[in-house]
Design a protein around this motif. Structure first.
Motif, PDB file in Angstrom:
ATOM      1  N   GLY A 118      39.925  30.207  26.596  1.00 21.59           N
ATOM      2  CA  GLY A 118      38.481  30.286  26.600  1.00 21.59           C
ATOM      3  C   GLY A 118      37.929  28.972  26.075  1.00 21.59           C
ATOM      4  N   TYR A 119      36.979  28.373  26.798  1.00 21.57           N
ATOM      5  CA  TYR A 119      36.518  27.027  26.458  1.00 21.57           C
ATOM      6  C   TYR A 119      35.014  27.046  26.240  1.00 21.57           C
ATOM      7  CZ  TYR A 119      35.369  22.050  27.128  1.00 21.57           C
ATOM      8  OH  TYR A 119      34.887  20.766  26.985  1.00 21.57           O
ATOM      9  N   ASN A 120      34.598  26.586  25.057  1.00 22.60           N
ATOM     10  CA  ASN A 120      33.177  26.470  24.717  1.00 22.60           C
ATOM     11  C   ASN A 120      32.806  24.996  24.799  1.00 22.60           C
ATOM     12  OD1 ASN A 120      30.683  26.174  23.326  1.00 22.60           O
ATOM     13  ND2 ASN A 120      31.060  28.094  22.238  1.00 22.60           N
ATOM     14  N   LYS A 121      32.010  24.630  25.821  1.00 15.34           N
ATOM     15  CA  LYS A 121      31.668  23.226  26.027  1.00 15.34           C
ATOM     16  C   LYS A 121      30.813  22.661  24.897  1.00 15.34           C
ATOM     17  CE  LYS A 121      31.935  23.267  31.085  1.00 15.34           C
ATOM     18  NZ  LYS A 121      31.203  23.009  32.351  1.00 15.34           N
ATOM     19  N   ASP A 122      30.016  23.509  24.272  1.00 21.97           N
ATOM     20  CA  ASP A 122      29.135  23.016  23.217  1.00 21.97           C
ATOM     21  C   ASP A 122      29.912  22.614  21.968  1.00 21.97           C
ATOM     22  OD1 ASP A 122      26.914  23.435  24.795  1.00 21.97           O
ATOM     23  OD2 ASP A 122      26.677  25.508  24.102  1.00 21.97           O
ATOM     24  N   THR A 123      30.948  23.368  21.635  1.00 29.29           N
ATOM     25  CA  THR A 123      31.722  23.065  20.427  1.00 29.29           C
ATOM     26  C   THR A 123      33.070  22.430  20.736  1.00 29.29           C
ATOM     27  OG1 THR A 123      32.763  25.262  20.406  1.00 29.29           O
ATOM     28  CG2 THR A 123      30.658  25.024  19.241  1.00 29.29           C
ATOM     29  N   GLY A 124      33.504  22.488  22.019  1.00 34.24           N
ATOM     30  CA  GLY A 124      34.807  21.950  22.390  1.00 34.24           C
ATOM     31  C   GLY A 124      35.960  22.858  22.012  1.00 34.24           C
ATOM     32  N   LYS A 125      35.667  24.071  21.544  1.00 30.77           N
ATOM     33  CA  LYS A 125      36.716  24.949  21.030  1.00 30.77           C
ATOM     34  C   LYS A 125      37.484  25.625  22.166  1.00 30.77           C
ATOM     35  CE  LYS A 125      37.371  28.150  17.215  1.00 30.77           C
ATOM     36  NZ  LYS A 125      36.668  28.927  16.162  1.00 30.77           N
ATOM     37  N   LEU A 126      38.819  25.637  22.034  1.00 26.39           N
ATOM     38  CA  LEU A 126      39.722  26.346  22.943  1.00 26.39           C
ATOM     39  C   LEU A 126      40.325  27.529  22.207  1.00 26.39           C
ATOM     40  CD1 LEU A 126      41.656  23.266  24.400  1.00 26.39           C
ATOM     41  CD2 LEU A 126      39.866  24.554  25.583  1.00 26.39           C
ATOM     42  N   MET A 127      40.468  28.667  22.911  1.00 22.54           N
ATOM     43  CA  MET A 127      41.015  29.838  22.239  1.00 22.54           C
ATOM     44  C   MET A 127      41.879  30.639  23.211  1.00 22.54           C
ATOM     45  SD  MET A 127      39.036  32.973  20.325  1.00 22.54           S
ATOM     46  CE  MET A 127      38.279  31.859  19.158  1.00 22.54           C
ATOM     47  N   TRP A 128      43.122  30.914  22.765  1.00 23.61           N
ATOM     48  CA  TRP A 128      44.045  31.759  23.516  1.00 23.61           C
ATOM     49  C   TRP A 128      44.356  33.024  22.713  1.00 23.61           C
ATOM     50  CZ3 TRP A 128      44.567  26.537  22.938  1.00 23.61           C
ATOM     51  CH2 TRP A 128      44.634  25.742  24.089  1.00 23.61           C
ATOM     52  N   GLU A 129      44.425  34.147  23.376  1.00 19.50           N
ATOM     53  CA  GLU A 129      44.875  35.384  22.746  1.00 19.50           C
ATOM     54  C   GLU A 129      46.221  35.749  23.378  1.00 19.50           C
ATOM     55  OE1 GLU A 129      42.027  38.500  22.921  1.00 19.50           O
ATOM     56  OE2 GLU A 129      40.520  37.416  21.745  1.00 19.50           O
ATOM     57  N   LEU A 130      47.277  35.686  22.564  1.00 14.37           N
ATOM     58  CA  LEU A 130      48.633  35.888  23.059  1.00 14.37           C
ATOM     59  C   LEU A 130      49.263  37.117  22.427  1.00 14.37           C
ATOM     60  CD1 LEU A 130      49.944  32.197  22.778  1.00 14.37           C
ATOM     61  CD2 LEU A 130      48.814  33.275  24.741  1.00 14.37           C
ATOM     62  N   ASN A 131      50.026  37.845  23.214  1.00 14.80           N
ATOM     63  CA  ASN A 131      50.881  38.914  22.713  1.00 14.80           C
ATOM     64  C   ASN A 131      52.320  38.436  22.832  1.00 14.80           C
ATOM     65  OD1 ASN A 131      48.990  41.106  22.108  1.00 14.80           O
ATOM     66  ND2 ASN A 131      48.552  41.050  24.305  1.00 14.80           N
ATOM     67  N   VAL A 132      52.989  38.273  21.702  1.00 14.58           N
ATOM     68  CA  VAL A 132      54.321  37.687  21.670  1.00 14.58           C
ATOM     69  C   VAL A 132      55.307  38.751  21.193  1.00 14.58           C
ATOM     70  CG1 VAL A 132      55.709  35.742  20.892  1.00 14.58           C
ATOM     71  CG2 VAL A 132      53.225  35.488  21.070  1.00 14.58           C
ATOM     72  N   GLN A 133      56.301  39.029  22.016  1.00 12.78           N
ATOM     73  CA  GLN A 133      57.308  40.036  21.683  1.00 12.78           C
ATOM     74  C   GLN A 133      58.317  39.472  20.671  1.00 12.78           C
ATOM     75  OE1 GLN A 133      57.035  43.188  22.790  1.00 12.78           O
ATOM     76  NE2 GLN A 133      55.127  42.468  23.761  1.00 12.78           N
ATOM     77  N   PRO A 134      59.128  40.339  20.052  1.00 11.37           N
ATOM     78  CA  PRO A 134      60.147  39.852  19.092  1.00 11.37           C
ATOM     79  C   PRO A 134      61.081  38.850  19.740  1.00 11.37           C
ATOM     80  CG  PRO A 134      59.888  42.236  18.915  1.00 11.37           C
ATOM     81  CD  PRO A 134      59.087  41.813  20.106  1.00 11.37           C
ATOM     82  N   ASN A 135      61.343  37.754  19.025  1.00  8.63           N
ATOM     83  CA  ASN A 135      62.252  36.685  19.472  1.00  8.63           C
ATOM     84  C   ASN A 135      61.787  36.019  20.772  1.00  8.63           C
ATOM     85  OD1 ASN A 135      64.098  37.050  17.298  1.00  8.63           O
ATOM     86  ND2 ASN A 135      64.909  38.854  18.362  1.00  8.63           N
ATOM     87  N   GLU A 136      60.528  36.140  21.108  1.00  6.99           N
ATOM     88  CA  GLU A 136      59.980  35.517  22.305  1.00  6.99           C
ATOM     89  C   GLU A 136      59.224  34.249  21.923  1.00  6.99           C
ATOM     90  OE1 GLU A 136      57.049  36.540  26.134  1.00  6.99           O
ATOM     91  OE2 GLU A 136      56.994  37.765  24.323  1.00  6.99           O
ATOM     92  N   THR A 137      59.231  33.271  22.839  1.00 11.74           N
ATOM     93  CA  THR A 137      58.454  32.043  22.664  1.00 11.74           C
ATOM     94  C   THR A 137      57.487  31.897  23.821  1.00 11.74           C
ATOM     95  OG1 THR A 137      60.278  30.929  21.511  1.00 11.74           O
ATOM     96  CG2 THR A 137      58.551  29.538  22.426  1.00 11.74           C
ATOM     97  N   LYS A 138      56.222  31.677  23.483  1.00 15.88           N
ATOM     98  CA  LYS A 138      55.222  31.443  24.517  1.00 15.88           C
ATOM     99  C   LYS A 138      54.621  30.062  24.319  1.00 15.88           C
ATOM    100  CE  LYS A 138      53.800  36.012  26.035  1.00 15.88           C
ATOM    101  NZ  LYS A 138      52.665  36.924  26.315  1.00 15.88           N
TER     102      LYS A 138
END
Length: 538
Positions: free
Chosen positions: A499-519
């Motif tokens: 999610g990108y807010n052009k006014d603030t430049g902020k990027l945001m990801w919402e991730l669900n990470v399982q045990p021993n998983e790398t995203k």
């Protein structure tokens, strides 16, 4: 003529004799503490005779506001008037704690005097021994054994005197250290209690002798309260417990002993008068010629204020804590038209002191969801966050909060309800079992010159590895730069699903990470600006 004068004097003396003056005892029964200042209620039980009586309520703090005095009563009498006066000859009653300190100081001073006397006796004995060194007179010869015996006696006794004197000096030194500490405590207490007092004179009139029950209310300064919170979470599946507490302080010089306490969110110091808007005039500035004047002009400002009246072990430990009865179980919260009032049923004692008294107001179990949050540009550690809802009806005020998770103190934070939206976010600490890395992808970084402009490309990769034995939800935050100059252009070429807010430049990801998983997530952007210019921080 003389006879008339005698009758006049007789009537005058009878009238004066009917005007009685009576000093009455009073006690503080209720105290309403505002954020700044407090309202004191005193009760008086006495008996008045027929005629006019001036009841003098003594021993009051000199810091009361005379304009705030109110008197009500029950009985067959009429309240004629109220006056207030300072008493510079009488001081406030000394509390038991201060009397104990003064008694202890007096005892220690007597001990020092006793030790000094013992030292003086030893000094006298030493002088006597040294001044009587001629043994047996000048004409008597002593044997060697007698001389040796006397020498041993002198040596032993003088050694004993020196040793005993040193012990007395050691005792005196230790007692003096205690005396210094006591004097400091007494000085601190004296600053609070050794003040002049004030008096309220209540003039009443009764047709016949009767009992009188009076209530006296007034506002005092140097008192108030401020909030303090405890936020506790047992685990990530339980609600957050919020403990609402108050630090009540007062240095009025009188002790509030076993009083009914109310805490109000009102602040009389702010005043209750609505401000008025006056006409806003505009005109051109005219040059002003200033002359040097002798002396100074004094400005006077009048201020008007209207006082407001009015898992296990962690789970077991938390359950045990919930079973403990505190003052919060005896508090009734009253929502008035303008403020909240916390009515505490149990009597409380608040000493006149530089240290506040902690009062439990209430406890609430609040719904909460838990997720992790990380901003790897600033800190690679993931923070467990509790998202708390349904807090708006708790009458919270801005204040410090202690945060506990799984029975362990985590950190201090600051709650400001004025800046909180629907959800209150509370950080519960770092979790090292979530490993986050942020790396600059060199293969995608480049700088090109196109005409009179330069174009720089950037790319970053963020990896999140979950080494826990359960899945986690984590919010990853990063940012793109924001231009403040029309010659600088920032373009997001690949937000990587954020999610990108052009006014603030902020990027945001919402991730669900399982045990021993790398995203992993990747984002790219370009910056275009005139050739030859330097952009700091890029």
């Amino acid at each position: 003529m003389n006879k008339t004068m005698l009758w006049f004097l007789l009537l005058l003396s009878l009238r004066l004799s009917a005007q009685q003056v009576k000093t009455v005892d009073s006690r503080i029964s209720h105290v309403t503490v505002f954020l700044n200042k407090a309202q004191i209620e005193r009760v008086i039980k006495t008996r008045v005779e027929a005629g006019k009586t001036d009841l003098i309520v003594t021993g009051l703090t000199s810091q009361l506001d005379p304009q705030s005095i109110q008197v009500a009563g029950k009985g067959n009498f009429v309240i004629l008037g109220i006056t207030h006066q300072q008493n510079y000859l009488s001081e406030l009653n000394v509390p038991a704690s201060l009397r104990i300190l003064k008694d202890s100081l007096e005892y220690l001073q007597k001990q020092i005097a006793l030790e000094q006397s013992q030292k003086e006796i030893l000094n006298k004995e030493e002088q006597m021994l040294l001044s009587n060194q001629k043994i047996g007179g000048t004409n008597q010869n002593l044997t060697v054994a007698e001389l040796k015996g006397m020498a041993d006696f002198y040596r032993v006794r003088l050694s004993e005197i020196v040793t005993t004197r040193m012990k007395h000096d050691d005792k005196i030194k230790k007692i003096n250290e205690r005396v210094v500490k006591l004097q400091r405590q007494i000085q601190e207490q004296n600053e609070l209690y050794a003040r002049n007092t004030s008096e309220i004179v209540i003039s009443i009139s009764a047709d016949a002798a009767s009992a009188a029950d009076l209530q006296v209310n007034y506002i005092v300064a140097n008192a108030g309260w401020y909030p303090q919170y405890d936020l506790r979470a047992i685990n990530t599946k339980s609600p957050v417990q919020l403990s609402y507490k108050a630090n009540v302080y007062q240095s009025t010089g009188e002790e509030w002993k076993n009083v009914k306490l109310k805490l109000s969110t009102a602040n009389p110091s702010e005043g209750g008068l609505k401000p008025e808007l006056y006409t806003w005039y505009l005109n051109f500035e005219e040059p002003v010629l200033y002359k040097r004047l002798k002396g100074r002009a004094a400005g006077v400002m009048l201020e008007s204020a209207a006082p407001a009246m009015a898992k296990d072990k962690a789970e077991e430990d938390a359950e045990a804590l919930n079973e403990v009865t505190t003052t919060a179980d005896y508090v009734n919260t009253i929502q008035t038209s303008l403020n909240a009032v916390f009515d505490i049923a149990l009597p409380y004692t608040v000493a006149s002191s530089s240290k506040p008294t902690l009062v439990d107001i209430s406890k609430h179990d609040l719904k909460a969801t838990y997720q992790y949050s990380v901003a790897p540009k600033l800190d690679a550690d993931a923070f467990l966050m509790a998202q708390v809802v349904d807090w708006e009806q708790l009458s919270l005020l801005p204040g410090e909060a202690n945060v506990f998770f799984e029975g362990t103190f985590v950190a201090k934070t600051y709650l400001d309800p004025n800046n909180i939206k629907d959800t209150l976010a509370v950080s519960l600490g770092r979790d090292k079992r979530i490993v986050v890395k942020r790396e600059k992808l060199k293969d995608y970084n480049s700088r090109k010159t196109i005409g009179s402009n330069q174009r720089e490309s950037f790319a970053y990769e963020i990896s999140v590895r979950n080494t826990k034995n359960e899945a986690v939800k984590i919010v990853v935050e990063d940012q793109l730069p924001v231009s403040q100059n029309s010659q600088i252009e920032v373009t997001s070429t690949d937000a990587g699903g954020a999610g990108y807010n052009k006014d603030t430049g902020k990027l945001m990801w919402e991730l669900n990470v399982q045990p021993n998983e790398t995203k992993k997530v990747t984002y790219k952007f370009e910056v275009k600006y005139p050739k030859g210019k330097i952009i700091p921080g890029l």
